[in-house]
Design an enzyme around this catalytic site. Structure first.
Site, PDB file in Angstrom:
ATOM      1  N   ASP A  71       9.873  -1.848  -6.013  1.00  0.00           N
ATOM      2  CA  ASP A  71       8.882  -1.819  -5.176  1.00  0.00           C
ATOM      3  C   ASP A  71       9.599  -2.259  -4.234  1.00  0.00           C
ATOM      4  O   ASP A  71       9.356  -3.435  -3.394  1.00  0.00           O
ATOM      5  CB  ASP A  71       8.238  -3.337  -5.882  1.00  0.00           C
ATOM      6  CG  ASP A  71       6.487  -3.056  -4.876  1.00  0.00           C
ATOM      7  OD1 ASP A  71       6.358  -3.046  -3.813  1.00  0.00           O
ATOM      8  OD2 ASP A  71       6.131  -3.939  -5.876  1.00  0.00           O
ATOM      9  N   ASP A  82       9.689   0.311 -12.123  1.00  0.00           N
ATOM     10  CA  ASP A  82       9.549   1.037 -10.936  1.00  0.00           C
ATOM     11  C   ASP A  82       9.911   0.075 -10.221  1.00  0.00           C
ATOM     12  O   ASP A  82      10.193  -0.946 -10.469  1.00  0.00           O
ATOM     13  CB  ASP A  82       7.623  -0.095 -11.529  1.00  0.00           C
ATOM     14  CG  ASP A  82       7.100   0.329  -9.971  1.00  0.00           C
ATOM     15  OD1 ASP A  82       6.742   1.930  -9.612  1.00  0.00           O
ATOM     16  OD2 ASP A  82       7.085  -0.780  -9.302  1.00  0.00           O
ATOM     17  N   GLU A 131       9.631  -3.226  -0.429  1.00  0.00           N
ATOM     18  CA  GLU A 131       8.573  -3.658   0.803  1.00  0.00           C
ATOM     19  C   GLU A 131       9.770  -4.022   2.175  1.00  0.00           C
ATOM     20  O   GLU A 131       9.541  -4.855   2.327  1.00  0.00           O
ATOM     21  CB  GLU A 131       7.787  -4.139   0.064  1.00  0.00           C
ATOM     22  CG  GLU A 131       6.897  -3.738  -0.646  1.00  0.00           C
ATOM     23  CD  GLU A 131       6.052  -4.341  -0.553  1.00  0.00           C
ATOM     24  OE1 GLU A 131       5.053  -5.325  -0.096  1.00  0.00           O
ATOM     25  OE2 GLU A 131       5.099  -4.575  -2.298  1.00  0.00           O
ATOM     26  N   TYR A 187      -3.850  -0.454   0.109  1.00  0.00           N
ATOM     27  CA  TYR A 187      -4.612  -1.631   0.499  1.00  0.00           C
ATOM     28  C   TYR A 187      -4.248  -3.371   1.622  1.00  0.00           C
ATOM     29  O   TYR A 187      -2.903  -2.674   1.813  1.00  0.00           O
ATOM     30  CB  TYR A 187      -5.052  -2.748  -0.329  1.00  0.00           C
ATOM     31  CG  TYR A 187      -4.275  -2.432  -1.793  1.00  0.00           C
ATOM     32  CD1 TYR A 187      -3.094  -3.587  -1.207  1.00  0.00           C
ATOM     33  CD2 TYR A 187      -4.206  -1.342  -3.009  1.00  0.00           C
ATOM     34  CE1 TYR A 187      -2.333  -3.473  -2.532  1.00  0.00           C
ATOM     35  CE2 TYR A 187      -2.685  -0.943  -3.810  1.00  0.00           C
ATOM     36  CZ  TYR A 187      -1.939  -2.716  -3.705  1.00  0.00           C
ATOM     37  OH  TYR A 187      -0.382  -2.554  -4.603  1.00  0.00           O
TER      38      TYR A 187
END
Length: 620
Positions: A392, A390, A394, A462
């Site tokens: 991630d 995965d 950002e 979120y």
């Protein structure tokens, strides 16, 4: 938006980080405020404008205009005008300034994309409501088709393509011809809303596909004046084989993050997944985090990952580690968990808030980065533990803890290389932003084009709002929908999911994110959202944030807004998800046809796994 660091030293749970994300494009301005049309020297036969409906999700759609300079001199600016029937309207736009008056709409180039060299083209897009098609198109005051004959009609829609010779990696498409008063020049073939080929015949074979994957194909004709007509009906195709060793067809992904640092202060271990009952209710685990540094994937915490010795009472199977065994730590505990629950698949997640700064260098050489990640994930010491990777990041071509300027294509290039290296038998996924504001983080990278190489996206729905805005206004950090008084347009789950769909990401490749924690302020007097504050509320590990397992008792829910619970206790105001709101969100996710849900992270739940249970029962 939040600019604070994460709970520990690696991944933040924050799906959105820029404090200054752009708002939705202003619409419905008076025509008197519009910029004047370009000069006649830049009009008519020197340029064309063509329209494409990229995606339609029932209650709305994504449209795209493409302006092409077909002349011999450069254009210095462009203005496209058109009419929509009553009930059809633009709601947000990107890469152009779009204004409307009644049913008439005008789009003017941005300061950076108005100049077009001969043969060059530029596109701008928008989301809309209704189902009507544009008419009366004008480009710089003249006909959009660029032809010398006034009133040249666009071609008709070709027939809905048929699919044959479907394999693991290819499909052959055929369609009936479109018609046009001046003749058909060629056909554009679109996959999941994006053009993949232009052909002159009535058939096309698409190769290089992923096994066991859903695709949607349409075809669009172009006439001899380079004017495009409407797209054909869509043909759904699923390639043979499978790329996902996880749930079978019709199953939902139920994924949780397990943090390597949780074994320290939180005293949360892999065995807790068993004792809480959560292991029996999930399908996937993302192990967070591996580092991204020097253009390579690297170990995050070697002691927690594979060196920490577990006693019998701490171990999943009740067997203590020995001093000389080749693998200990979380990796060995995950191996034991998979032996006990063979349906669970584990992915190694790389990056996160703190370590995303390394992706820019990695994107400069995607193949080398993919090779390094493959070598680490498939290390013989723990290759059997992991079922994929995965990413991630950002955020690609946007700002998180640091700002990335790799360009909009960098993310797609990176995941394409990752899929090529990991092949079809491993999972390759990505955690992605939920910033649906116009010109925001979703618009910064080619998430639509990248989706074909990924099993799914974890959409971080979120951390939209929190006490990094110390004086408020108080707002739910994970709103499902917009609501009156929401501090920022485009910051809610529904609009994020809709925007990914509009960019061509299949619903089944989108997972809804749930936070197992709340965000709160102190110094608040107003019980309902929108109140002022004096700063972040106290939290166990970090100001302004607290686990659900604590909040359910210390500050029970007093209301719900936009599908998320909130509570006021004393001068503190918190928002968080409860089993009831999670159940409601799972129902919404199922109604949207999403691939499932994921959450950050296990240790925020109760000892009996209340929130995991709500996700499991809600998705069915």
């Amino acid at each position: 938006m939040n600019t604070q660091p994460p709970l520990h030293r690696t991944r933040s749970r924050f799906g959105l980080r820029s404090r200054a994300a752009a708002g939705l494009t202003a619409l419905l301005l008076p025509l008197a405020a519009m910029v004047g049309l370009a000069s006649p020297a830049e009009a008519a036969a020197s340029a064309t404008a063509t329209y494409t409906k990229v995606s339609d999700w029932g209650t709305g759609f994504e449209g795209k205009w493409t302006v092409k300079n077909t002349g011999t001199t450069s254009l210095s600016s462009w203005t496209v005008e058109w009419d929509f029937p009553s009930g059809t309207a633009v709601t947000s736009a990107w890469d152009a300034d779009v204004t409307g008056a009644g049913t008439h709409w005008t789009a003017k180039n941005k300061s950076w994309n108005g100049t077009l060299a001969p043969g060059a083209s530029v596109s701008f897009g928008f989301n809309g409501t209704g189902s009507g098609s544009p008419s009366g198109c004008k480009l710089n005051g003249a006909s959009c088709d660029g032809g010398s004959v006034p009133g040249d009609n666009p071609p008709s829609a070709p027939g809905t393509p048929t699919a044959s010779s479907i394999t693991n990696t290819s499909v052959t498409l055929s369609w009936t011809a479109a018609s046009d008063d001046k003749g058909i020049k060629n056909y554009d073939v679109l996959r999941d809303g994006a053009k993949i080929a232009t052909v002159t015949g009535l058939t096309y074979t698409n190769t290089g596909l992923s096994a066991g994957t859903d695709y949607s194909y349409t075809v669009q004709a172009r006439d001899t004046a380079d004017q495009s007509g409407p797209v054909s009906g869509a043909r759904a195709v699923r390639t043979t084989g499978t790329t996902d060793p996880g749930p079978g067809p019709g199953s939902s992904v139920k994924l949780g993050y397990f943090t390597e640092w949780g074994v320290y202060g939180r005293n949360y271990h892999v065995k807790n997944l068993v004792t809480s009952g959560s292991a029996a209710k999930i399908t996937h685990i993302n192990y967070a985090f591996g580092n991204v540094t020097g253009g390579r994937c690297a170990i995050g915490d070697s002691y927690a990952d594979y060196d920490k010795a577990y006693t019998a009472d701490q171990s999943v199977d009740g067997v203590a580690d020995t001093w000389d065994q080749p693998l200990r730590g979380n990796f060995n505990q995950l191996r034991k968990l998979k032996a006990k629950y063979p349906n669970i698949k584990v992915l190694w997640s790389f990056g996160g808030w703190t370590w995303s700064g390394g992706f820019g260098q990695a994107a400069a050489n995607p193949a080398a980065f993919a090779q390094s990640c493959y070598d680490l994930v498939e290390d013989p010491r723990w290759a059997d533990v992991f079922d994929g990777i995965d990413l991630d990041w950002e955020y690609p071509n946007a700002c998180g803890l640091s700002c990335d300027t790799s360009g909009s294509a960098a993310f797609k290039n990176l995941v394409q290389a990752m899929r090529a290296k990991f092949g079809t038998n491993n999972l390759v996924t990505a955690a992605v932003t939920a910033d649906a504001s116009s010109g925001g983080k979703i618009d910064a990278a080619d998430y639509g084009g990248a989706a074909q190489y990924l099993n799914w996206y974890n959409v971080m729905t979120y951390d939209f709002f929190g006490a990094w805005a110390a004086q408020g206004p108080t707002a739910p950090h994970s709103p499902l929908t917009s609501y009156s008084g929401i501090p920022q347009a485009g910051f809610n789950s529904a609009e994020a999911i809709a925007k990914y769909k509009a960019k061509g990401v299949p619903s089944a490749k989108l997972l809804l994110g749930i936070g197992f924690y709340g965000r709160g302020w102190t110094g608040v007097t107003q019980a309902t959202p929108g109140g002022t504050a004096t700063g972040p509320a106290a939290g166990t590990y970090e100001q302004g944030i607290e686990d659900y397992k604590v909040l359910k008792n210390s500050c029970p829910s007093t209301g719900t807004v936009a599908g998320t619970a909130y509570a006021k206790c004393g001068s503190n105001w918190w928002s968080y998800d409860t089993p009831a709101t999670v159940t409601s969100k799972m129902s919404w996710a199922k109604g949207q046809g999403l691939g499932g849900a994921f959450f950050w992270e296990f240790s925020g739940d109760t000892t009996n796994g209340e929130l995991v249970s709500a996700i499991n029962s809600g998705l069915g």
